[in-house]
Design an enzyme around this catalytic site. Structure first.
Site, PDB file in Angstrom:
ATOM      1  N   GLY A   1      47.602 -29.184  11.811  1.00 39.33           N
ATOM      2  CA  GLY A   1      47.191 -28.335  10.682  1.00 39.33           C
ATOM      3  C   GLY A   1      47.247 -29.028   9.345  1.00 39.33           C
ATOM      4  O   GLY A   1      46.567 -30.032   9.102  1.00 39.33           O
TER       5      GLY A   1
ATOM      6  N   ILE B   1      49.628 -30.711   7.960  1.00 43.68           N
ATOM      7  CA  ILE B   1      50.539 -31.858   7.791  1.00 43.68           C
ATOM      8  C   ILE B   1      49.757 -33.165   7.689  1.00 43.68           C
ATOM      9  O   ILE B   1      48.968 -33.478   8.578  1.00 43.68           O
ATOM     10  CB  ILE B   1      51.520 -31.977   8.983  1.00 43.68           C
ATOM     11  CG1 ILE B   1      52.264 -30.667   9.203  1.00 43.68           C
ATOM     12  CG2 ILE B   1      52.499 -33.120   8.754  1.00 43.68           C
ATOM     13  CD1 ILE B   1      53.114 -30.667  10.467  1.00 43.68           C
TER      14      ILE B   1
ATOM     15  N   ASP C   1      45.423 -27.926  24.164  1.00 41.56           N
ATOM     16  CA  ASP C   1      45.301 -28.241  22.730  1.00 41.56           C
ATOM     17  C   ASP C   1      46.330 -29.308  22.339  1.00 41.56           C
ATOM     18  O   ASP C   1      45.991 -30.294  21.674  1.00 41.56           O
ATOM     19  CB  ASP C   1      45.496 -26.959  21.914  1.00 41.56           C
ATOM     20  CG  ASP C   1      45.391 -27.215  20.427  1.00 41.56           C
ATOM     21  OD1 ASP C   1      44.259 -27.328  19.917  1.00 41.56           O
ATOM     22  OD2 ASP C   1      46.445 -27.325  19.766  1.00 41.56           O
TER      23      ASP C   1
ATOM     24  N   LYS D   1      45.781 -33.269  21.103  1.00 37.54           N
ATOM     25  CA  LYS D   1      46.417 -33.858  19.915  1.00 37.54           C
ATOM     26  C   LYS D   1      47.253 -35.085  20.306  1.00 37.54           C
ATOM     27  O   LYS D   1      47.277 -36.084  19.583  1.00 37.54           O
ATOM     28  CB  LYS D   1      47.276 -32.801  19.223  1.00 37.54           C
ATOM     29  CG  LYS D   1      46.418 -31.703  18.580  1.00 37.54           C
ATOM     30  CD  LYS D   1      47.232 -30.469  18.254  1.00 37.54           C
ATOM     31  CE  LYS D   1      46.409 -29.420  17.529  1.00 37.54           C
ATOM     32  NZ  LYS D   1      47.069 -28.116  17.441  1.00 37.54           N
TER      33      LYS D   1
ATOM     34  N   GLU E   1      43.383 -20.814  19.572  1.00 38.93           N
ATOM     35  CA  GLU E   1      42.018 -21.279  19.789  1.00 38.93           C
ATOM     36  C   GLU E   1      41.146 -20.109  20.231  1.00 38.93           C
ATOM     37  O   GLU E   1      41.657 -19.057  20.625  1.00 38.93           O
ATOM     38  CB  GLU E   1      42.009 -22.365  20.871  1.00 38.93           C
ATOM     39  CG  GLU E   1      42.733 -23.631  20.482  1.00 38.93           C
ATOM     40  CD  GLU E   1      42.166 -24.249  19.211  1.00 38.93           C
ATOM     41  OE1 GLU E   1      40.993 -24.639  19.202  1.00 38.93           O
ATOM     42  OE2 GLU E   1      42.902 -24.349  18.207  1.00 38.93           O
TER      43      GLU E   1
HETATM   44  P1  NDP Z   1      36.587 -19.674  14.694  1.00 38.52           P
HETATM   45  O1  NDP Z   1      36.246 -19.236  16.082  1.00 38.52           O
HETATM   46  O2  NDP Z   1      37.325 -18.771  13.811  1.00 38.52           O
HETATM   47  O3  NDP Z   1      35.238 -20.106  13.931  1.00 38.52           O
HETATM   48  C1  NDP Z   1      34.202 -20.801  14.569  1.00 38.52           C
HETATM   49  C2  NDP Z   1      32.976 -20.744  13.667  1.00 38.52           C
HETATM   50  O4  NDP Z   1      31.938 -21.483  14.258  1.00 38.52           O
HETATM   51  C3  NDP Z   1      32.453 -19.324  13.447  1.00 38.52           C
HETATM   52  O5  NDP Z   1      32.061 -19.158  12.104  1.00 38.52           O
HETATM   53  C4  NDP Z   1      31.216 -19.280  14.357  1.00 38.52           C
HETATM   54  O6  NDP Z   1      30.197 -18.423  13.859  1.00 38.52           O
HETATM   55  C5  NDP Z   1      30.753 -20.691  14.279  1.00 38.52           C
HETATM   56  N1  NDP Z   1      29.942 -21.088  15.418  1.00 38.52           N
HETATM   57  C6  NDP Z   1      30.260 -20.994  16.722  1.00 38.52           C
HETATM   58  N2  NDP Z   1      29.254 -21.501  17.474  1.00 38.52           N
HETATM   59  C7  NDP Z   1      28.312 -21.915  16.603  1.00 38.52           C
HETATM   60  C8  NDP Z   1      27.041 -22.515  16.759  1.00 38.52           C
HETATM   61  N3  NDP Z   1      26.548 -22.799  17.967  1.00 38.52           N
HETATM   62  N4  NDP Z   1      26.311 -22.806  15.656  1.00 38.52           N
HETATM   63  C9  NDP Z   1      26.812 -22.514  14.422  1.00 38.52           C
HETATM   64  N5  NDP Z   1      28.007 -21.958  14.220  1.00 38.52           N
HETATM   65  C10 NDP Z   1      28.744 -21.659  15.299  1.00 38.52           C
HETATM   66  O7  NDP Z   1      37.371 -21.056  14.879  1.00 38.52           O
HETATM   67  P2  NDP Z   1      38.447 -21.706  13.892  1.00 38.52           P
HETATM   68  O8  NDP Z   1      37.948 -21.658  12.510  1.00 38.52           O
HETATM   69  O9  NDP Z   1      39.790 -21.180  14.216  1.00 38.52           O
HETATM   70  O10 NDP Z   1      38.452 -23.212  14.428  1.00 38.52           O
HETATM   71  C11 NDP Z   1      37.415 -24.092  14.105  1.00 38.52           C
HETATM   72  C12 NDP Z   1      37.818 -25.501  14.523  1.00 38.52           C
HETATM   73  O11 NDP Z   1      39.004 -25.859  13.824  1.00 38.52           O
HETATM   74  C13 NDP Z   1      38.135 -25.682  16.011  1.00 38.52           C
HETATM   75  O12 NDP Z   1      37.778 -26.980  16.400  1.00 38.52           O
HETATM   76  C14 NDP Z   1      39.654 -25.536  16.047  1.00 38.52           C
HETATM   77  O13 NDP Z   1      40.217 -26.171  17.162  1.00 38.52           O
HETATM   78  C15 NDP Z   1      40.002 -26.239  14.759  1.00 38.52           C
HETATM   79  N6  NDP Z   1      41.296 -25.899  14.202  1.00 38.52           N
HETATM   80  C16 NDP Z   1      41.653 -24.596  14.036  1.00 38.52           C
HETATM   81  C17 NDP Z   1      42.873 -24.267  13.488  1.00 38.52           C
HETATM   82  C18 NDP Z   1      43.315 -22.856  13.313  1.00 38.52           C
HETATM   83  O14 NDP Z   1      44.497 -22.638  12.953  1.00 38.52           O
HETATM   84  N7  NDP Z   1      42.460 -21.856  13.530  1.00 38.52           N
HETATM   85  C19 NDP Z   1      43.814 -25.324  13.057  1.00 38.52           C
HETATM   86  C20 NDP Z   1      43.329 -26.663  13.244  1.00 38.52           C
HETATM   87  C21 NDP Z   1      42.114 -26.936  13.805  1.00 38.52           C
HETATM   88  P3  NDP Z   1      30.428 -16.835  13.710  1.00 38.52           P
HETATM   89  O15 NDP Z   1      31.364 -16.680  12.545  1.00 38.52           O
HETATM   90  O16 NDP Z   1      29.060 -16.334  13.417  1.00 38.52           O
HETATM   91  O17 NDP Z   1      31.001 -16.375  15.005  1.00 38.52           O
HETATM   92  N1  HSE Z   2      45.423 -23.381  18.072  1.00 42.60           N
HETATM   93  C1  HSE Z   2      45.973 -24.444  17.335  1.00 42.60           C
HETATM   94  C2  HSE Z   2      47.472 -24.252  17.236  1.00 42.60           C
HETATM   95  C3  HSE Z   2      45.387 -24.512  15.964  1.00 42.60           C
HETATM   96  O1  HSE Z   2      47.946 -23.154  17.520  1.00 42.60           O
HETATM   97  O2  HSE Z   2      48.168 -25.205  16.906  1.00 42.60           O
HETATM   98  C4  HSE Z   2      45.854 -25.713  15.163  1.00 42.60           C
HETATM   99  O3  HSE Z   2      45.384 -26.893  15.713  1.00 42.60           O
END
Ligand code: NDP
Ligand code: HSE
Length: 429
Positions: A135, A137, A202, A206, A191
């Site tokens: 995240g 860090i 996950d 990492k 996720e």
């Molecule tokens: P979300 O599911 O909240 O968001 C995913 C986004 O991608 C949504 O806006 C979705 O659209 C969009 N999307 C999905 N498929 C498509 C596509 N084919 N074309 C265009 N847009 C698309 O995920 P997160 O924000 O939680 O996570 C995003 C990334 O960040 C992942 O790789 C995750 O592993 C990583 N991550 C997440 C963390 C967390 O704490 N959540 C921490 C660190 C990394 P719509 O809104 O319309 O559904």
């Molecule tokens: N699903 C991930 C977690 C998001 O819980 O750590 C941050 O990578």
């Protein structure tokens, strides 16, 4: 300061992407001053165009992510969609069309990082991914840059916020697994498919990224030995407490003593309450890095959630934009050591084994013989009788995991062993 803005395309506007858009908008002046040019959000690709997204200009929303990355005037593509496809194709297409890329996608980096690095290098662009591990860090940049002159021997830590949140709730409040998982999901930590969190995929992704960067070798998701935390029970926590320990899902990457190979693993483990990782609560992450010259370093902070993750993404956006202005690039892949990844059986660790046995003469001797036959030395034994049966808790000294797991298999075959109630590795001593 340059007046022509650098253009950023945002792929995904969910938990992380919406926070990236918010910070880019509210901190636009500060970001411009730090970069030396304004940054403009040029387009936002999503799946559901009609969803209300506060703070994002609706005119920027598109469902055609491919067209966005192909525009040709985009300087930086921020990929926060997640998953393997279409994210991989969008990233490689972005490089082909002249953009640098910032991604939080640990699953993709661990599965096919080599393809992404190669595409970035081929087109002379940056691939940054601070948000992919732990995240908020700062960890990737310290490993790739600050510690680039040192030799890292070990990286160990808590790298998944969701599972740490669940284990912490189970331990501190007695909450049930599902209740704690639901809360972590509602808080935006999990996720899209939380199986990735609770089954350890996950954290394994990492671990692969960390091991690759730390040891300058290529480590893929499949190279990481992985056990999730779905089997951890309230009884395991009770056993841990009796030993003055708690249970954490750990990612551990090690260079072998002879320096000729590395290992990477993710599994639940008992750690002493006195260990700094034991006090990492909720969705916080913490990672220890052991380097030859620097000694032991600890990195600690929020490991998941929209805002903390967006902080890491924006740090990368600033770095990548500065590179663009200077017509430079940051570090690419460093995999020159080409060290093999050894299997879990070679890892040296300790086991805590809880057995249900018949409470009669000779049982303890039988059990001890099995340990001796596998070359495993016993550290402590605790026995408690109950109605003709007994609970026997054995903690071993350090031994190869293959010998320890072989011991457990042989114990299961003893007539006097009614069942193996719990097996947990013990780390951090
Ligand atoms: P979300 O599911 O909240 O968001 C995913 C986004 O991608 C949504 O806006 C979705 O659209 C969009 N999307 C999905 N498929 C498509 C596509 N084919 N074309 C265009 N847009 C698309 O995920 P997160 O924000 O939680 O996570 C995003 C990334 O960040 C992942 O790789 C995750 O592993 C990583 N991550 C997440 C963390 C967390 O704490 N959540 C921490 C660190 C990394 P719509 O809104 O319309 O559904
Ligand atoms: N699903 C991930 C977690 C998001 O819980 O750590 C941050 O990578």
């Amino acid at each position: 300061m340059r007046t022509r803005p650098l253009k950023v395309a945002l792929l995904g506007c969910g938990v992380v992407g919406s926070e990236v858009a918010r910070i880019m908008t509210t901190h636009a002046d500060d970001l411009a001053a730090r970069i030396g040019a304004p940054v403009e959000l040029a387009g936002v690709a999503v799946r559901r165009p009609d969803k209300v997204r506060g703070g994002v200009d609706p005119a920027l929303i598109t469902t055609d992510a491919t067209a966005l990355v192909k525009r040709g005037d985009i300087d930086v593509v921020v990929e926060v969609i997640g998953g393997i496809e279409p994210a991989r194709t969008l990233i490689t297409t972005a490089f082909e069309h002249g953009a640098s890329v910032v991604s939080a996608n640990k699953a993709l980096l661990a599965q096919d990082g080599a393809t992404l690095y190669a595409a970035a290098e081929q087109h002379g662009r940056d691939l940054y991914f601070e948000a992919a591990v732990a995240g908020a860090i700062p960890l990737i940049r310290p490993l790739r840059e600050s510690l680039a002159g040192d030799k890292i021997n070990r990286v160990m830590g808590i790298v998944n916020g969701t599972t740490n949140f669940i284990l912490d709730k189970m331990d501190s409040t007695g909450a049930g697994y599902q209740e704690a998982l639901d809360e972590a999901t509602a808080l935006g930590y999990a996720e899209a498919d939380p199986t990735a969190d609770v089954e350890g995929f996950d954290a394994a992704a990492k671990a692969a990224i960390l091991a690759g960067i730390a040891f300058h070798t290529r480590v893929r998701l499949d190279d990481v030995s992985r056990e999730g935390m779905t089997e951890v029970t309230a009884a395991d926590f009770a056993s841990a407490r009796q030993m003055g320990c708690t249970i954490k899902l750990l990612a551990i990457c090690e260079r072998a003593a002879d320096g000729e190979s590395v290992t990477a693993r993710v599994h639940p483990a008992m750690i002493p309450l006195s260990h700094p990782l034991a006090s990492v609560r909720e969705a916080y992450n913490a990672v220890f890095v052991e380097a030859e010259a620097a000694g032991r370093l600890m990195f600690y902070g929020p490991g998941a959630g929209g805002s903390p993750t967006a902080s890491a993404v924006l740090g990368d956006v600033v770095a990548v934009c500065r590179n663009r202005l200077n017509e430079a690039t940051g570090p690419g892949e460093s995999a020159y050591t080409q060290l093999p990844v050894s299997p879990m059986g070679d890892v040296v660790t300790r086991y805590h084994i809880s057995l249900d046995v018949a409470d009669k003469p000779g049982v303890l001797a039988q059990v001890a013989t099995v340990f001796a036959e596998h070359g495993v030395s016993i550290d402590t034994v605790r026995q408690q009788g109950k109605d003709g049966e007994a609970s026997l808790v054995v903690v071993t000294h350090r031994a190869p995991d293959a010998a320890l797991s072989g011991t457990v298999e042989a114990l299961r075959k003893l007539d006097t062993v009614r069942g193996v109630a719990s097996i947990m590795r013990v780390e951090g001593e």
